[in-house]
Design a protein around this motif. Structure first.
Motif, PDB file in Angstrom:
ATOM      1  N   LEU A 131       0.836  -1.202   0.000  1.00 56.39           N
ATOM      2  CA  LEU A 131       0.000   0.000   0.000  1.00 56.39           C
ATOM      3  C   LEU A 131       0.872   1.254   0.000  1.00 56.39           C
ATOM      4  O   LEU A 131       0.516   2.275  -0.592  1.00 56.39           O
ATOM      5  CB  LEU A 131      -0.928   0.005   1.217  1.00 56.39           C
ATOM      6  CG  LEU A 131      -2.295  -0.636   1.032  1.00 56.39           C
ATOM      7  CD1 LEU A 131      -3.106  -0.533   2.314  1.00 56.39           C
ATOM      8  CD2 LEU A 131      -3.069   0.004  -0.113  1.00 56.39           C
ATOM      9  N   GLY A 132       2.021   1.154   0.681  1.00 52.85           N
ATOM     10  CA  GLY A 132       2.964   2.270   0.633  1.00 52.85           C
ATOM     11  C   GLY A 132       3.416   2.538  -0.793  1.00 52.85           C
ATOM     12  O   GLY A 132       3.499   3.691  -1.236  1.00 52.85           O
ATOM     13  N   VAL A 133       3.705   1.457  -1.554  1.00 51.73           N
ATOM     14  CA  VAL A 133       4.075   1.617  -2.959  1.00 51.73           C
ATOM     15  C   VAL A 133       2.927   2.265  -3.737  1.00 51.73           C
ATOM     16  O   VAL A 133       3.142   3.141  -4.589  1.00 51.73           O
ATOM     17  CB  VAL A 133       4.432   0.246  -3.575  1.00 51.73           C
ATOM     18  CG1 VAL A 133       4.741   0.401  -5.063  1.00 51.73           C
ATOM     19  CG2 VAL A 133       5.615  -0.366  -2.863  1.00 51.73           C
ATOM     20  N   PHE A 134       1.694   1.838  -3.435  1.00 50.81           N
ATOM     21  CA  PHE A 134       0.533   2.399  -4.129  1.00 50.81           C
ATOM     22  C   PHE A 134       0.435   3.903  -3.904  1.00 50.81           C
ATOM     23  O   PHE A 134       0.230   4.677  -4.848  1.00 50.81           O
ATOM     24  CB  PHE A 134      -0.738   1.700  -3.640  1.00 50.81           C
ATOM     25  CG  PHE A 134      -2.002   2.330  -4.142  1.00 50.81           C
ATOM     26  CD1 PHE A 134      -2.412   2.147  -5.452  1.00 50.81           C
ATOM     27  CD2 PHE A 134      -2.783   3.116  -3.312  1.00 50.81           C
ATOM     28  CE1 PHE A 134      -3.577   2.736  -5.923  1.00 50.81           C
ATOM     29  CE2 PHE A 134      -3.945   3.707  -3.774  1.00 50.81           C
ATOM     30  CZ  PHE A 134      -4.341   3.508  -5.091  1.00 50.81           C
ATOM     31  N   PHE A 135       0.596   4.337  -2.658  1.00 45.79           N
ATOM     32  CA  PHE A 135       0.472   5.764  -2.370  1.00 45.79           C
ATOM     33  C   PHE A 135       1.668   6.556  -2.898  1.00 45.79           C
ATOM     34  O   PHE A 135       1.533   7.734  -3.241  1.00 45.79           O
ATOM     35  CB  PHE A 135       0.280   5.989  -0.877  1.00 45.79           C
ATOM     36  CG  PHE A 135      -1.086   5.600  -0.395  1.00 45.79           C
ATOM     37  CD1 PHE A 135      -2.214   6.271  -0.832  1.00 45.79           C
ATOM     38  CD2 PHE A 135      -1.258   4.549   0.482  1.00 45.79           C
ATOM     39  CE1 PHE A 135      -3.478   5.917  -0.406  1.00 45.79           C
ATOM     40  CE2 PHE A 135      -2.514   4.180   0.917  1.00 45.79           C
ATOM     41  CZ  PHE A 135      -3.636   4.864   0.469  1.00 45.79           C
ATOM     42  N   VAL A 136       2.841   5.916  -2.986  1.00 46.48           N
ATOM     43  CA  VAL A 136       3.972   6.575  -3.640  1.00 46.48           C
ATOM     44  C   VAL A 136       3.650   6.799  -5.107  1.00 46.48           C
ATOM     45  O   VAL A 136       3.929   7.877  -5.677  1.00 46.48           O
ATOM     46  CB  VAL A 136       5.264   5.742  -3.478  1.00 46.48           C
ATOM     47  CG1 VAL A 136       6.351   6.245  -4.421  1.00 46.48           C
ATOM     48  CG2 VAL A 136       5.761   5.814  -2.041  1.00 46.48           C
ATOM     49  N   SER A 137       3.031   5.793  -5.752  1.00 49.10           N
ATOM     50  CA  SER A 137       2.656   5.949  -7.159  1.00 49.10           C
ATOM     51  C   SER A 137       1.601   7.033  -7.330  1.00 49.10           C
ATOM     52  O   SER A 137       1.581   7.740  -8.339  1.00 49.10           O
ATOM     53  CB  SER A 137       2.154   4.623  -7.724  1.00 49.10           C
ATOM     54  OG  SER A 137       0.895   4.272  -7.173  1.00 49.10           O
ATOM     55  N   VAL A 138       0.708   7.167  -6.318  1.00 47.82           N
ATOM     56  CA  VAL A 138      -0.278   8.246  -6.350  1.00 47.82           C
ATOM     57  C   VAL A 138       0.415   9.602  -6.294  1.00 47.82           C
ATOM     58  O   VAL A 138       0.104  10.527  -7.058  1.00 47.82           O
ATOM     59  CB  VAL A 138      -1.273   8.101  -5.176  1.00 47.82           C
ATOM     60  CG1 VAL A 138      -2.114   9.365  -5.026  1.00 47.82           C
ATOM     61  CG2 VAL A 138      -2.167   6.900  -5.385  1.00 47.82           C
TER      62      VAL A 138
END
Length: 629
Positions: free
Chosen positions: A288-295
């Motif tokens: 999820l951290g990766v997801f929010f970094v991509s956001v």
């Protein structure tokens, strides 16, 4: 030995460094790490330091340039989130919160999406795109709101339960919307309606196969793995189930997130649920951290700086529209205004699933690029506002509660009515007692220390007043001198004891029936002088026994007689335990005599017609509802 290129691992190293800095720092600052990951993505992405990479080549080492690789990894963050939502979901939780989940949740999503979609359609956005963006913006942030409430230890408070229920409905609504976007986005040149119908049929068959295969295979698989006592093998099995089910769903035309959600639902019914949660949670957090970094990488600070007024205005408009929907829907479901106000501000901002829905629709051409980009920027800005909105909501709730308390205190006291029952506490149990008293035309008066509840129940016409039932002066104002009985339904054991002690000191002859936490608490209440104590644990076991005896065919009359007999046995045992182990209580009665007060004569008084009606008939109904906390 093959040559190692450090640049190949640059993105992974940068993310691990970001996680190692962001999570501890933001936890220390009591801010959701989600905001830190979004900020890190904006800083390290192509619109942040990436702008300087061409001018200063050394900066390239500190930027995340491979957006495609990050986006594929980020997709697994959403997959793991949906899996955890599925495994944490239970039919019991749905049953308890069904009114809020399917009532307030459906109203919030439906009305918000309708209003936002209508506004976008009025701005010449195509109908399909307006609907999808409206639904995406109607969703709120589970990943930020729940950690904020958990940090304040308020997940089990009324605001926490209400927010969780709405977020749960939103999470359930994501899967069918993703499916619809996938079907509508297919460019096969055929009829969309027929394609949707065929896809629904194919999806239904695929879901049935996944569910049947899961029910048949998952429990034996985890039984086999658990026998090995290998932590690594158990972890591998968890990852295999999640990824395998997600890929199977994708191959069947469904979304990977829906497949993971179904896998979570299937595993929620097994005895391995808690172990799987503990194993998967670290993966979910990192991905999820990766997801929010991509956001954050898609957030262009230059766009924010170019039109700050428009973006801030749109962000505030989104929050106000969604908050207004919650405030208007709350009275329909009888949610107190202070709770609704705080919940509205928590759910007003956008959420992480807006990136999934709107991003997917942009990729398939269903949403215009400029409209989707603006919606995602507004979503990001409102998510950053959540901690501040939570603080504002809490302050407004305290003010609203204080106002309700002032209103409750200002209520005029009722006229004197003799032979009235006093109900201490007017939650669910107290309201049930009040309804039974009304049914038998017995006048009553209720006291409660929750100002918002008092205001709400008074609007409904209930004779409830703000006050502490453990305060002797308050009991006198309620005419305890002429009261017929006192029923204490408070859920706090100390508050129950305080109310009983104050009432018994004022009226030694008053019939008092009190709610008890368990058998030990019931013995303490008998020591204080109650006529009947209703232990929640014992009453629950009696109700379960009654249900199973009736269900297996024992005649109702015999069941009721045996349950009443067993209840009397428990009561006699508790009273005997109290009288044998607490001789001080008997001495207290003697002191009462010496002071000129009449001794407590409970058994003869229970033979009086008026006492018997309240003490046996009505409190019998209270015992039947004793488990409703």
């Amino acid at each position: 030995m093959p040559e190692v290129h450090a640049g190949s691992y640059k993105e992974a190293i940068l993310f691990l460094v970001t996680a190692g800095i962001v999570v501890p720092l933001f936890h220390r600052l009591r801010i959701s790490p989600v905001l830190g990951f979004i900020g890190a993505g904006a800083l390290l992405g192509p619109f942040g330091l990436g702008r300087l990479a061409d001018t200063y080549p050394s900066v390239h080492l500190f930027t995340i340039g491979n957006r495609a690789e990050i986006s594929h990894l980020a997709e697994f963050g959403v997959i793991f989130l949906m899996f955890m939502i599925g495994i944490e979901l239970s039919w019991e939780r749905l049953r308890v919160l069904r009114r809020l989940v399917f009532g307030l949740g459906s109203l919030q999503v439906g009305c918000s999406a309708l209003i936002l979609g209508a506004i976008l359609y009025g701005l010449n956005v195509p109908l399909t795109g307006a609907v999808i963006v409206g639904i995406g913006l109607a969703l709120s942030s589970t990943a930020v709101v729940l950690p904020v409430l958990a940090e304040q230890k308020r997940l089990n408070a009324p605001t926490g339960r209400t927010s969780f229920a709405v977020l749960l409905f939103q999470d359930l609504a994501v899967a069918p919307v993703l499916f619809a976007i996938a079907v509508l986005g297919r460019d096969d040149g055929g009829d969309k309606g027929w394609a949707l119908a065929m896809a629904l049929g194919q999806a239904a068959i695929a879901l049935v196969l996944i569910v049947v295969a899961g029910r048949l295979a998952l429990r034996p698989l985890f039984q086999l793995v658990a026998r090995t006592r290998s932590t690594e093998l158990f972890m591998a099995a968890c990852l295999l189930v999640i990824v395998g089910t997600a890929l199977t769903a994708a191959a069947s035309g469904l979304s990977m997130t829906l497949g993971a959600f179904v896998a979570g639902l299937l595993l929620a019914e097994t005895e391995y649920r808690r172990a799987i949660e503990a194993t998967i949670d670290p993966f979910k957090g990192l991905l999820l951290g990766v997801f929010f970094v991509s956001v954050g990488m898609n957030l262009d600070p230059a766009q924010l700086m170019a039109t700050p007024g428009a973006i801030i205005g749109l962000s505030l408009a989104l929050v106000l529209i969604k908050a207004a929907v919650v405030m208007m829907a709350a009275p329909v479901l009888k949610i107190p205004r202070p709770v609704a106000l705080e919940t509205a501000l928590l759910l007003g901002p956008g959420g992480e699933f807006a990136y999934v829905l709107i991003g997917g629709a942009m990729a398939t051409g269903l949403v215009p690029e400029e409209v989707g980009a603006a919606a995602l920027v507004v979503t990001t800005v409102t998510m950053i506002m959540i901690p501040a909105l939570a603080a504002v909501g809490r302050r407004l709730k305290l003010r609203a509660t204080a106002g309700a308390q002032a209103t409750a205190k200002a209520e005029p006291w009722p006229q004197r009515v003799e032979n009235r029952v006093i109900v201490a506490g007017f939650g669910r149990v107290g309201r049930q007692v009040g309804e039974m008293l009304e049914r038998h035309k017995i006048p009553y008066l209720a006291l409660d220390s929750d100002a918002a509840r008092v205001a709400e129940q008074r609007r409904a016409g209930a004779p409830v007043y703000f006050g502490d039932s453990g305060n002797t002066e308050m009991l006198r104002r309620c005419d305890i001198a002429t009261a017929r009985a006192l029923v204490v339904t408070l859920d706090n054991p100390r508050a129950v004891e305080a109310a009983v002690a104050a009432a018994r000191a004022e009226r030694p002859d008053l019939t008092i029936v009190a709610r008890a936490r368990d058998a030990r608490h019931a013995s303490s209440l008998y020591e204080l002088g109650v006529d009947d104590a209703v232990p929640e644990t014992i009453e629950a076991s009696l109700q379960l026994s009654e249900a199973v005896l009736v269900d297996v065919g024992v005649p109702m009359g015999l069941v009721i007689a045996s349950i009443h007999e067993r209840r009397d046995e428990y009561r006699a045992l508790l009273k005997k335990r109290e009288s044998e182990s607490k001789p001080i209580f008997r001495a207290r009665r003697t002191v009462g005599k010496a002071l000129g007060k009449a001794p407590v004569k409970r058994e003869p008084e229970r033979q009086e017609v008026g006492r018997q009606e309240v003490g046996r008939q009505e409190v019998g109904h209270q015992e039947a509802a004793g488990q409703e906390a």
